[in-house]
Design a protein around this motif. Sequence first.
Motif, PDB file in Angstrom:
ATOM      1  N   ASP A   5       0.781  -0.816  -0.089  1.00 44.98           N
ATOM      2  CA  ASP A   5       0.364  -0.471  -0.237  1.00 44.98           C
ATOM      3  C   ASP A   5       0.795   1.740   0.134  1.00 44.98           C
ATOM      4  O   ASP A   5       0.659   2.255  -0.564  1.00 44.98           O
ATOM      5  N   VAL A   6       2.381   1.106   0.868  1.00 51.18           N
ATOM      6  CA  VAL A   6       3.203   2.142   0.615  1.00 51.18           C
ATOM      7  C   VAL A   6       3.402   2.844  -0.120  1.00 51.18           C
ATOM      8  O   VAL A   6       3.569   3.705  -1.120  1.00 51.18           O
ATOM      9  N   LEU A   7       4.047   1.016  -0.996  1.00 54.49           N
ATOM     10  CA  LEU A   7       4.741   1.466  -2.328  1.00 54.49           C
ATOM     11  C   LEU A   7       3.568   1.935  -3.706  1.00 54.49           C
ATOM     12  O   LEU A   7       3.953   3.064  -3.701  1.00 54.49           O
ATOM     13  N   ARG A   8       2.046   1.338  -3.917  1.00 58.10           N
ATOM     14  CA  ARG A   8       0.875   1.635  -4.140  1.00 58.10           C
ATOM     15  C   ARG A   8       0.995   3.728  -4.320  1.00 58.10           C
ATOM     16  O   ARG A   8       0.446   4.418  -5.236  1.00 58.10           O
ATOM     17  N   SER A   9       1.173   4.244  -3.368  1.00 56.36           N
ATOM     18  CA  SER A   9       0.791   5.348  -2.679  1.00 56.36           C
ATOM     19  C   SER A   9       1.794   6.513  -2.727  1.00 56.36           C
ATOM     20  O   SER A   9       1.817   7.329  -4.168  1.00 56.36           O
ATOM     21  N   LEU A  10       3.425   5.883  -3.215  1.00 61.34           N
ATOM     22  CA  LEU A  10       4.122   6.580  -2.906  1.00 61.34           C
ATOM     23  C   LEU A  10       3.953   6.725  -4.907  1.00 61.34           C
ATOM     24  O   LEU A  10       4.513   8.137  -5.397  1.00 61.34           O
ATOM     25  N   ARG A  11       3.852   5.616  -6.092  1.00 56.28           N
ATOM     26  CA  ARG A  11       3.746   5.914  -6.868  1.00 56.28           C
ATOM     27  C   ARG A  11       2.712   6.329  -7.117  1.00 56.28           C
ATOM     28  O   ARG A  11       2.915   7.072  -8.532  1.00 56.28           O
ATOM     29  N   TYR A  12       1.638   6.332  -6.757  1.00 58.37           N
ATOM     30  CA  TYR A  12       0.174   7.549  -6.926  1.00 58.37           C
ATOM     31  C   TYR A  12       1.066   8.622  -6.874  1.00 58.37           C
ATOM     32  O   TYR A  12       0.718  10.150  -7.889  1.00 58.37           O
ATOM     33  N   SER A  13       2.105   9.082  -6.075  1.00 58.11           N
ATOM     34  CA  SER A  13       1.628  10.794  -5.254  1.00 58.11           C
ATOM     35  C   SER A  13       3.156  10.990  -6.464  1.00 58.11           C
ATOM     36  O   SER A  13       2.712  11.721  -6.650  1.00 58.11           O
ATOM     37  N   ASN A  15       3.469  10.155  -9.035  1.00 61.81           N
ATOM     38  CA  ASN A  15       3.381   9.974 -10.633  1.00 61.81           C
ATOM     39  C   ASN A  15       4.980   9.438 -11.358  1.00 61.81           C
ATOM     40  O   ASN A  15       5.071   9.818 -12.531  1.00 61.81           O
ATOM     41  N   ILE A  16       4.961   8.035 -10.895  1.00 62.22           N
ATOM     42  CA  ILE A  16       6.340   7.517 -11.835  1.00 62.22           C
ATOM     43  C   ILE A  16       5.609   5.837 -12.626  1.00 62.22           C
ATOM     44  O   ILE A  16       5.065   6.044 -11.901  1.00 62.22           O
ATOM     45  N   THR A  17       6.250   6.113 -13.234  1.00 61.11           N
ATOM     46  CA  THR A  17       6.058   4.281 -13.749  1.00 61.11           C
ATOM     47  C   THR A  17       6.871   3.367 -12.696  1.00 61.11           C
ATOM     48  O   THR A  17       8.240   3.680 -11.890  1.00 61.11           O
ATOM     49  N   ASP A  18       6.688   2.021 -13.017  1.00 57.32           N
ATOM     50  CA  ASP A  18       6.887   0.967 -12.307  1.00 57.32           C
ATOM     51  C   ASP A  18       8.566   0.357 -12.519  1.00 57.32           C
ATOM     52  O   ASP A  18       9.488   0.551 -12.298  1.00 57.32           O
ATOM     53  N   GLY A  19       8.486   0.767 -13.912  1.00 59.94           N
ATOM     54  CA  GLY A  19      10.306   1.168 -14.491  1.00 59.94           C
ATOM     55  C   GLY A  19      11.328   1.780 -13.356  1.00 59.94           C
ATOM     56  O   GLY A  19      12.414   1.732 -12.612  1.00 59.94           O
ATOM     57  N   LYS A  20      10.488   3.017 -13.084  1.00 58.27           N
ATOM     58  CA  LYS A  20      10.899   3.775 -12.261  1.00 58.27           C
ATOM     59  C   LYS A  20      10.990   4.122 -10.666  1.00 58.27           C
ATOM     60  O   LYS A  20      12.648   3.821 -10.315  1.00 58.27           O
ATOM     61  N   ILE A  24      14.623   3.911  -8.831  1.00 59.52           N
ATOM     62  CA  ILE A  24      14.325   4.639  -8.217  1.00 59.52           C
ATOM     63  C   ILE A  24      15.972   3.662  -6.546  1.00 59.52           C
ATOM     64  O   ILE A  24      16.967   3.908  -6.053  1.00 59.52           O
ATOM     65  N   ALA A  25      15.409   2.240  -6.870  1.00 59.61           N
ATOM     66  CA  ALA A  25      15.756   1.267  -5.577  1.00 59.61           C
ATOM     67  C   ALA A  25      17.254   1.248  -6.193  1.00 59.61           C
ATOM     68  O   ALA A  25      17.745   1.409  -4.961  1.00 59.61           O
ATOM     69  N   LYS A  26      17.428   1.082  -7.119  1.00 59.86           N
ATOM     70  CA  LYS A  26      18.662   0.639  -7.641  1.00 59.86           C
ATOM     71  C   LYS A  26      19.352   2.115  -7.258  1.00 59.86           C
ATOM     72  O   LYS A  26      20.711   1.214  -7.130  1.00 59.86           O
ATOM     73  N   LEU A  27      19.359   3.372  -6.969  1.00 63.85           N
ATOM     74  CA  LEU A  27      20.652   3.960  -6.365  1.00 63.85           C
ATOM     75  C   LEU A  27      20.866   3.709  -5.371  1.00 63.85           C
ATOM     76  O   LEU A  27      21.823   4.519  -4.805  1.00 63.85           O
ATOM     77  N   THR A  28      20.641   2.975  -4.124  1.00 70.71           N
ATOM     78  CA  THR A  28      21.035   2.355  -3.227  1.00 70.71           C
ATOM     79  C   THR A  28      21.765   0.767  -3.575  1.00 70.71           C
ATOM     80  O   THR A  28      22.099   0.270  -3.024  1.00 70.71           O
ATOM     81  N   GLY A  29      21.683   0.147  -5.013  1.00 72.38           N
ATOM     82  CA  GLY A  29      22.613  -0.407  -5.043  1.00 72.38           C
ATOM     83  C   GLY A  29      21.836  -2.583  -5.098  1.00 72.38           C
ATOM     84  O   GLY A  29      21.808  -3.639  -5.152  1.00 72.38           O
ATOM     85  N   PHE A  30      20.851  -1.643  -5.007  1.00 68.03           N
ATOM     86  CA  PHE A  30      19.810  -3.062  -5.116  1.00 68.03           C
ATOM     87  C   PHE A  30      18.499  -3.352  -6.222  1.00 68.03           C
ATOM     88  O   PHE A  30      18.375  -2.029  -6.455  1.00 68.03           O
ATOM     89  N   GLU A  31      19.227  -4.431  -6.402  1.00 72.56           N
ATOM     90  CA  GLU A  31      18.594  -4.877  -7.364  1.00 72.56           C
ATOM     91  C   GLU A  31      17.047  -5.084  -7.394  1.00 72.56           C
ATOM     92  O   GLU A  31      16.810  -6.431  -7.030  1.00 72.56           O
ATOM     93  N   ALA A  35       9.373  -6.838 -12.899  1.00 72.99           N
ATOM     94  CA  ALA A  35       8.249  -7.625 -13.243  1.00 72.99           C
ATOM     95  C   ALA A  35       7.867  -7.848 -11.808  1.00 72.99           C
ATOM     96  O   ALA A  35       6.775  -7.960 -11.089  1.00 72.99           O
ATOM     97  N   ASP A  36       8.822  -7.347 -10.529  1.00 74.41           N
ATOM     98  CA  ASP A  36       8.195  -8.150  -9.061  1.00 74.41           C
ATOM     99  C   ASP A  36       7.572  -6.865  -8.395  1.00 74.41           C
ATOM    100  O   ASP A  36       6.867  -6.880  -8.279  1.00 74.41           O
ATOM    101  N   VAL A  37       8.752  -5.140  -8.892  1.00 72.89           N
ATOM    102  CA  VAL A  37       7.477  -4.089  -9.147  1.00 72.89           C
ATOM    103  C   VAL A  37       6.291  -3.877  -9.315  1.00 72.89           C
ATOM    104  O   VAL A  37       5.056  -3.780  -9.308  1.00 72.89           O
TER     105      VAL A  37
END
Length: 153
Positions: A5-13, A15-20, A24-31, A35-37
């Motif tokens: 729910d947090v992820l869905r809400s932030l995506r909407y807030s 206005n970013i795509t699933d790929g984005k 953003i997660a990759k900026l911390t070195g996390f792959e 498809a998981d998103v």
Amino acid sequence: MIHNDVLRSLRYSLNITDGKIADIAKLTGFELAKADVIAYLKKDEEEGYLDCPDEVLAHFLDGLIVFKRGRDESRPLPPVTLPLYNNVVLKKLRVAFELKEDDLMEIMDKAGFKVSKPEMSALFRNPDHKNYRRCGDQFLRNFLKGLTLRLRG
């Protein structure tokens, strides 16, 4: 609150795509696979839905801080905070969006959720502090609603 729910809400807030979200997660070195998103963003009754683990949301929130504020090259990224409680989610969003106390009060007011300044500050205290207060799901839900109104309104 459920991490999906947090992820869905932030995506909407934001206005970013699933790929984005994955970027953003990759900026911390996390792959994070797109498809998981997509699976994390599905409603829980939809086929292919996956529960969003603490680690995924934590890396996304840390990446959001880097995405919004930039990376401080003089310091390494802090380790991921696990388990991920609502208070930690709230703190990371406060840092990412550079919110001051007045901003937090305005966000909660926009959501129609009245809170006092002492109640607000108790959420950001160290858990060992005598005035620490756990952030409830309703509070976080209203915060995300107010944040959406602020960002998109």
